[in-house]
Design an enzyme around this catalytic site. Structure first.
Site, short mmCIF file in Angstrom:
data_model
loop_
_atom_site.label_atom_id
_atom_site.label_comp_id
_atom_site.label_asym_id
_atom_site.label_seq_id
_atom_site.Cartn_x
_atom_site.Cartn_y
_atom_site.Cartn_z
N HIS A 110 0.82 -1.21 0.00
CA HIS A 110 0.00 0.00 0.00
C HIS A 110 0.86 1.26 0.00
O HIS A 110 0.57 2.23 -0.72
CB HIS A 110 -0.92 0.01 1.23
CG HIS A 110 -2.09 -0.90 1.11
ND1 HIS A 110 -3.05 -1.02 2.09
CD2 HIS A 110 -2.49 -1.74 0.11
CE1 HIS A 110 -3.97 -1.89 1.71
NE2 HIS A 110 -3.65 -2.34 0.51
N TYR A 128 -9.42 4.22 3.18
CA TYR A 128 -10.03 3.09 3.90
C TYR A 128 -11.51 3.34 4.17
O TYR A 128 -12.30 2.39 4.25
CB TYR A 128 -9.28 2.84 5.21
CG TYR A 128 -7.96 2.13 5.00
CD1 TYR A 128 -7.90 0.73 4.97
CD2 TYR A 128 -6.78 2.83 4.80
CE1 TYR A 128 -6.70 0.07 4.76
CE2 TYR A 128 -5.58 2.19 4.60
CZ TYR A 128 -5.54 0.81 4.58
OH TYR A 128 -4.35 0.15 4.37
N GLU A 133 1.36 1.79 7.85
CA GLU A 133 1.68 2.62 6.68
C GLU A 133 2.16 4.00 7.09
O GLU A 133 3.06 4.58 6.46
CB GLU A 133 0.47 2.69 5.76
CG GLU A 133 0.19 1.36 5.05
CD GLU A 133 -1.25 1.18 4.63
OE1 GLU A 133 -1.97 2.19 4.49
OE2 GLU A 133 -1.67 0.01 4.47
N TYR A 142 11.71 -3.32 -2.92
CA TYR A 142 11.26 -3.01 -4.27
C TYR A 142 10.80 -1.56 -4.34
O TYR A 142 10.63 -0.89 -3.32
CB TYR A 142 10.12 -3.94 -4.69
CG TYR A 142 8.90 -3.90 -3.78
CD1 TYR A 142 7.95 -2.89 -3.87
CD2 TYR A 142 8.70 -4.89 -2.82
CE1 TYR A 142 6.85 -2.85 -3.03
CE2 TYR A 142 7.60 -4.86 -1.97
CZ TYR A 142 6.68 -3.83 -2.08
OH TYR A 142 5.59 -3.79 -1.25
N GLN A 187 5.37 -3.04 -9.46
CA GLN A 187 6.50 -3.09 -8.54
C GLN A 187 7.65 -3.89 -9.15
O GLN A 187 7.42 -4.91 -9.81
CB GLN A 187 6.08 -3.75 -7.21
CG GLN A 187 5.22 -2.88 -6.31
CD GLN A 187 3.78 -2.78 -6.77
OE1 GLN A 187 3.20 -3.76 -7.25
NE2 GLN A 187 3.18 -1.60 -6.64
N THR A 202 15.74 -11.31 -8.68
CA THR A 202 16.16 -9.91 -8.49
C THR A 202 16.36 -9.50 -7.03
O THR A 202 17.39 -8.90 -6.72
CB THR A 202 15.18 -8.96 -9.22
OG1 THR A 202 13.84 -9.30 -8.88
CG2 THR A 202 15.37 -9.05 -10.72
N VAL A 218 5.91 -11.92 -2.93
CA VAL A 218 5.03 -12.22 -4.06
C VAL A 218 5.01 -11.03 -5.00
O VAL A 218 4.77 -9.91 -4.56
CB VAL A 218 3.59 -12.55 -3.58
CG1 VAL A 218 2.67 -12.74 -4.77
CG2 VAL A 218 3.60 -13.80 -2.72
N PHE A 219 5.27 -11.25 -6.28
CA PHE A 219 5.10 -10.19 -7.27
C PHE A 219 3.62 -10.17 -7.67
O PHE A 219 3.09 -11.15 -8.18
CB PHE A 219 5.96 -10.45 -8.51
CG PHE A 219 7.44 -10.34 -8.25
CD1 PHE A 219 7.94 -9.52 -7.26
CD2 PHE A 219 8.35 -11.07 -8.99
CE1 PHE A 219 9.29 -9.40 -7.02
CE2 PHE A 219 9.71 -10.97 -8.77
CZ PHE A 219 10.17 -10.13 -7.78
N GLY A 220 2.95 -9.06 -7.44
CA GLY A 220 1.53 -8.97 -7.73
C GLY A 220 0.71 -9.26 -6.48
O GLY A 220 1.21 -9.27 -5.37
N PRO A 221 -0.61 -9.50 -6.64
CA PRO A 221 -1.46 -9.76 -5.48
C PRO A 221 -0.99 -11.00 -4.73
O PRO A 221 -0.57 -11.98 -5.33
CB PRO A 221 -2.84 -9.99 -6.10
CG PRO A 221 -2.78 -9.37 -7.44
CD PRO A 221 -1.36 -9.53 -7.90
#
Length: 399
Positions: free
Chosen positions: A88, A98, A140, A191, A207, A278, A389-392
């Site tokens: 986020h 939110y 956050e 990242y 990302q 990476t 995890v790349f993505g969701p």
């Protein structure tokens, strides 16, 4: 902690909500984007919306969080929350969003479940939502304080000063600040988000791991082209491959991500597949720069040696460490099979793992699930296995 009055309600309704949460997520996103279409255009990944992965990730995280509140009331799933909070923050999410999510999510719950959503049920799940949301808002807020900008102000312009074709489908971009200033510090494994303005005017965000040395004044990202034709899943990677050239500027976030290499002298397992190499590269650069004597076992799987981005660099870094080993696995031999390589799928069960090893995983979800399962069967405790995890994050959604 969930209140005494809400706990039995959530426990009783969790099976029904869990069974419908996928439909709820689909209705929620439909309502959200009808109200705020700019969120789909400029914030949410259109590819993950099109293939349904974002809906699965949302459903999995909410159901998992609620289940943990009920089954483990005295603990909080900090690892899951931290991963979401970093993602986020890399997107510039703000606390007021939110409230928008809450409004459309609970409207979707009412639409899907109908009369089953009594005032008591609504109040209990409202408590679940705000326990999760307020925990994320707090996390956050702390993350935004680290890079310095105010809440949500994570973006800046960086100049591309180098481009290198790593493989036919992977290109590295070297970035620096304006007027040659250093790009800034980051922790090995983190990242950044990159915002690309596409031909239809959308500003889509993806990302990419920082894969150079953390103390280098330049940042380096490696972009693997996602081939999908008209599928929006690969629209940003294709745009970067076709248009990003030295002298251009990119809108880039501050570094985020909680898959970071901690200090210490314990043994490490760095296991990756495909472009998941990476974040492991930045960890290897960090270890090499500090002359570590830690035991380091590096495992990488790929389709062929020609598809293995940064192969020579990875081999060179491992060779520079006094107590490191490299194991490579390729689905096909191809040309130029390295001496450290075997043909076939990666098999962690054959590894001689040192006692007290900490494992870091990055790659496609099936690869990480398989490696994690092998490590747990090998006797490694779950808290010693970390992943990116790349993505969701579909890990919880698929459990």
């Amino acid at each position: 902690m969930l209140s005494e009055q809400s706990t039995p309600v959530v426990r009783a309704t969790l099976p029904a909500v869990g069974a419908a949460i996928g439909e709820i997520a689909e209705v929620f996103y439909g309502r959200l984007f009808a109200d705020r279409p700019e969120l789909l255009r400029d914030l949410f990944n259109r590819g993950n919306q099109a293939n349904g992965e974002q809906q699965k990730a949302l459903a999995g995280s909410i159901a998992a969080f609620a289940g943990l509140l009920v089954e483990h009331p005295d603990s909080r799933p900090d690892a899951m929350l931290a991963r979401i909070a970093h993602k986020h923050a890399s997107l510039g999410i703000t606390s007021d969003q939110y409230k928008l999510v809450h409004r459309h999510l609970f409207a979707a719950i009412g639409e899907v479940l109908g009369d089953a959503v009594t005032p008591e049920v609504a109040a209990a799940w409202d408590e679940v939502y705000w326990l999760m949301a307020n925990a994320l808002i707090a996390l956050e807020a702390r993350l935004y304080q680290e890079p310095g900008p105010p809440e949500g102000g994570t973006w800046r312009e960086l100049e591309i000063v180098g481009r290198h074709e790593e493989t036919p489908d992977a290109v590295s971009l070297l970035l620096r600040g304006p007027d040659g200033t250093p790009a800034g510090a980051f922790r090995p494994g983190q990242y950044v988000s990159v915002q690309a303005e596409l031909p239809d005017g959308a500003r889509q965000i993806r990302q990419y791991s920082l894969c150079g040395a953390p103390d280098d004044p330049h940042w380096r990202i490696t972009v693997k082209r996602v081939r999908g034709g008209a599928d929006p899943a690969g629209e940003v990677s294709s745009w970067l491959h076709e248009h990003a050239r030295p002298g251009d500027t990119l809108t880039v976030s501050a570094p985020f991500g909680d898959l970071v290499l901690p200090d210490g002298d314990g043994p490490l397992l760095l296991a990756s597949a495909g472009i998941g190499v990476t974040p492991m590269l930045s960890m290897l650069h960090h270890l090499a720069a500090r002359g570590t004597t830690r035991q380091v076992l590096v495992l990488h799987a790929d389709r062929t040696p020609a598809d293995h981005a940064h192969l020579d660099e990875q081999r060179r870094l491992v060779a520079s460490l006094p107590d490191a080993r490299l194991r490579l696995s390729y689905e096909e031999a191809g040309a130029g099979l390295p001496e450290e390589a075997s043909v076939g799928l990666a098999d962690v069960s054959t590894l001689d793992l040192p006692a007290g090893v900490t494992a870091y995983l990055c790659g496609p979800l099936p690869f990480m699930r398989g490696v994690r399962g092998d490590l747990l069967r090998h006797g490694l405790p779950a808290h010693a296995v970390h992943y990116e995890v790349f993505g969701p994050d579909l890990w919880l959604a698929g459990e």
